[in-house]
Design an enzyme around this catalytic site. Structure first.
Site, PDB file in Angstrom:
ATOM      1  N   GLU A  44       0.833  -1.196   0.000  1.00 37.81           N
ATOM      2  CA  GLU A  44       0.000   0.000   0.000  1.00 37.81           C
ATOM      3  C   GLU A  44       0.877   1.259   0.000  1.00 37.81           C
ATOM      4  O   GLU A  44       0.617   2.220  -0.740  1.00 37.81           O
ATOM      5  CB  GLU A  44      -0.902   0.043   1.254  1.00 37.81           C
ATOM      6  CG  GLU A  44      -1.874  -1.127   1.383  1.00 37.81           C
ATOM      7  CD  GLU A  44      -1.288  -2.294   2.172  1.00 37.81           C
ATOM      8  OE1 GLU A  44      -0.073  -2.567   2.031  1.00 37.81           O
ATOM      9  OE2 GLU A  44      -2.055  -2.936   2.922  1.00 37.81           O
ATOM     10  N   GLU A 259      19.033 -26.074   5.380  1.00 36.09           N
ATOM     11  CA  GLU A 259      20.098 -26.376   4.414  1.00 36.09           C
ATOM     12  C   GLU A 259      20.506 -27.848   4.408  1.00 36.09           C
ATOM     13  O   GLU A 259      21.301 -28.263   3.583  1.00 36.09           O
ATOM     14  CB  GLU A 259      21.326 -25.499   4.704  1.00 36.09           C
ATOM     15  CG  GLU A 259      21.105 -24.035   4.387  1.00 36.09           C
ATOM     16  CD  GLU A 259      22.398 -23.304   4.020  1.00 36.09           C
ATOM     17  OE1 GLU A 259      23.484 -23.916   4.085  1.00 36.09           O
ATOM     18  OE2 GLU A 259      22.307 -22.115   3.679  1.00 36.09           O
TER      19      GLU A 259
END
Lengths: 333, 333
Positions: A44, A259
């Site tokens: 916005e 990971e």
């Protein structure tokens, strides 16, 4: 709203949802804005800035936004205030925000703004399906990083694995580390590789934003390891993925990068706790060797983990030197 | 010659080498031509047609070609004649052609054409390194097709594998079948899948060019199988890849597509008998299951099979619906 949805896709998946906004002036001109990730302007506010730059009369404009404007001061101010300050008289949002920062629609309505909702709500929900799920489950948004050979191996049979992927892939993976709140690996990876889990640039310099290192598993960290010596390291002595994610959420982690190693990745997929996948794939065959993902209990094709090619932020398929980077979200299952 | 090398890369790997040609008129204008695969015009003839179309004066032009012009009538006429008929007074080629269709340079010189060779010969040789090797070994050029999940599996643990890859991938794979002389699979795949090995179009119609079906292995073909009933089927009762390739070469096969199963693909990679790889990869994880390539004896990273992303004909990386198609050549090793 169509333009706002398109703009939303330019954003970055992570701690915050993908959100786009369009401002349509009374005379018909439009501008768009989007949210580019935690700590940056909300869609916005981005659209309001664009409207001002284009000289639109905000006091006779309509704001379309794909998610209910926030009423919350986080790293940026509440969008409800930005909208009121701009004097925008009409707001249409696609999807209500059911999190604790929601309720902006009512605040705006009470301030005299004409508010409507529900326009293309399904598309907005679909765009952030996994983010909404993570939020509802009060856990971080989880990105899984896979680095593998063409035949799905992370290391050769003798566990040699250095430099499977290219320099371009490693630089990209480090910039990814700079975007997340925390990186999680298993105790086995600490023993095998003694990683730092730091986010570094092309010349090895530390990036501005450093993730919290998180280690999952019961084993003690090796006494001389880098992560054992790092006071920021969080060691979660569990194999329960949901419990680990709750703990990290309580510690303020909203975007987690997983990971590995292979069993940790497998556990996250098995728990349906992966929201996004980045797979760096090198053009080599390793034959027998360590699979990049282990422990998935899939007996038949119907039980396969389905992934969805994802073109938000980065293309679903990109080349990184000789490697390929594949980008997916995960489906509903 | 730089433009000719670039044009060569527009060609299609297979039975014939990648060849490009440039014609430079005395006044400085140039046109290029390329060879688009077995049965189509050679690069020299393509360039001569382009030069005529552009109104170049061929009798004062120089022809640059990345490989010595052929002196051979195959599916197309000898390039030496096309060059002489066009009245081109000067020819520069990069690399001598040492196969039985070579010697075009001498024929042209004897006909009074000024002939030079050796310009950027190394780049031309590199472009077709694997084709030159296959030719020297008197074996077909071998394309390996891999269809796999993101984690390198061709089937789930219970061997279910139907529709891993998308309709777009299957259509592409069928057009590939239409380009080759023969398709090879193992006896196990005949038993498991009862394939036809036909090349079909989008609506299931047979394509104009149909490959010879070849089955490798000692087992008899199942009595009721489609391939056992096909009189064109060649059954090679051996596990010796080199011997199988010699036999196929003797039968006139110049471009062989190896489709699997996993052990057959592994045997071809292990024998360094794969020249090109097409890998169709679907966005699913299959966990435990059948690896797409089996039997590779790789103990450590230094022994990995290195592949080279290949942008000739098709991009090294392309999207096929939700799937990814990866295109490689194989290196020297």
């Amino acid at each position: 709203m169509a333009a706002a949805l398109t703009a939303a896709r330019d954003g970055r998946r992570g701690a915050n949802p993908l959100v786009g906004a369009t401002i349509r002036a009374a005379e018909g001109r439009t501008v768009t804005g989007r949210h580019l990730g935690a700590g940056t302007a909300h869609a916005e506010v981005d659209a309001i800035a664009a409207a001002r730059g284009a000289g639109l009369d905000l006091t006779t404009s309509t704001l379309f936004v794909t998610l209910e404007p926030c009423s919350h001061t986080g790293r940026t101010g509440p969008c409800t205030e930005a909208i009121r300050d701009a004097g925008i008289p009409e707001v249409v949002f696609a999807l209500p925000d059911t999190t604790e920062v929601g309720g902006g629609g009512q605040i705006l309505a009470e301030a005299g703004v004409r508010v409507r909702s529900g326009l293309r709500a399904e598309e907005s929900a679909e765009l952030n399906a996994r983010w909404h799920r993570a939020t509802a489950e009060r856990r971080p948004f989880v990105t899984a990083k896979i680095a593998q050979s063409l035949d799905g191996k992370v290391a050769a049979a003798d566990r040699t694995s250095q430099w499977i992927t290219s320099a371009a892939s490693r630089i990209h993976a480090h910039s990814l580390r700079g975007e997340v709140d925390a990186i999680l690996i298993g105790t086995g990876t600490v023993s095998d590789d003694d990683p730092r889990l730091s986010a570094r640039g092309e010349d090895g310099e530390l990036l501005d934003s450093q993730p919290v290192p998180v280690v999952l598993g019961f084993s003690d960290l090796p006494a001389g390891s880098t992560l054992a010596a790092n006071p920021a390291t969080v060691h979660l002595r569990t194999h329960d993925v949901a419990a680990a994610l709750r703990e990290l959420h309580d510690r303020g982690v909203r975007h987690l990068l997983v990971e590995g190693g292979p069993r940790v990745l497998g556990a996250f997929f098995a728990a349906d706790a992966v929201d996004e996948v980045l797979c760096y794939q090198a053009p080599v065959l390793l034959g027998p060797g360590l699979p990049s993902i282990a422990g998935l209990d899939i007996a038949t094709l119907a039980e396969a983990v389905g992934l969805v090619p994802d073109d938000t932020d980065i293309p679903a398929v990109a080349r990184l030197g000789p490697d390929v980077l594949l980008h997916f979200t995960t489906g509903g299952r």
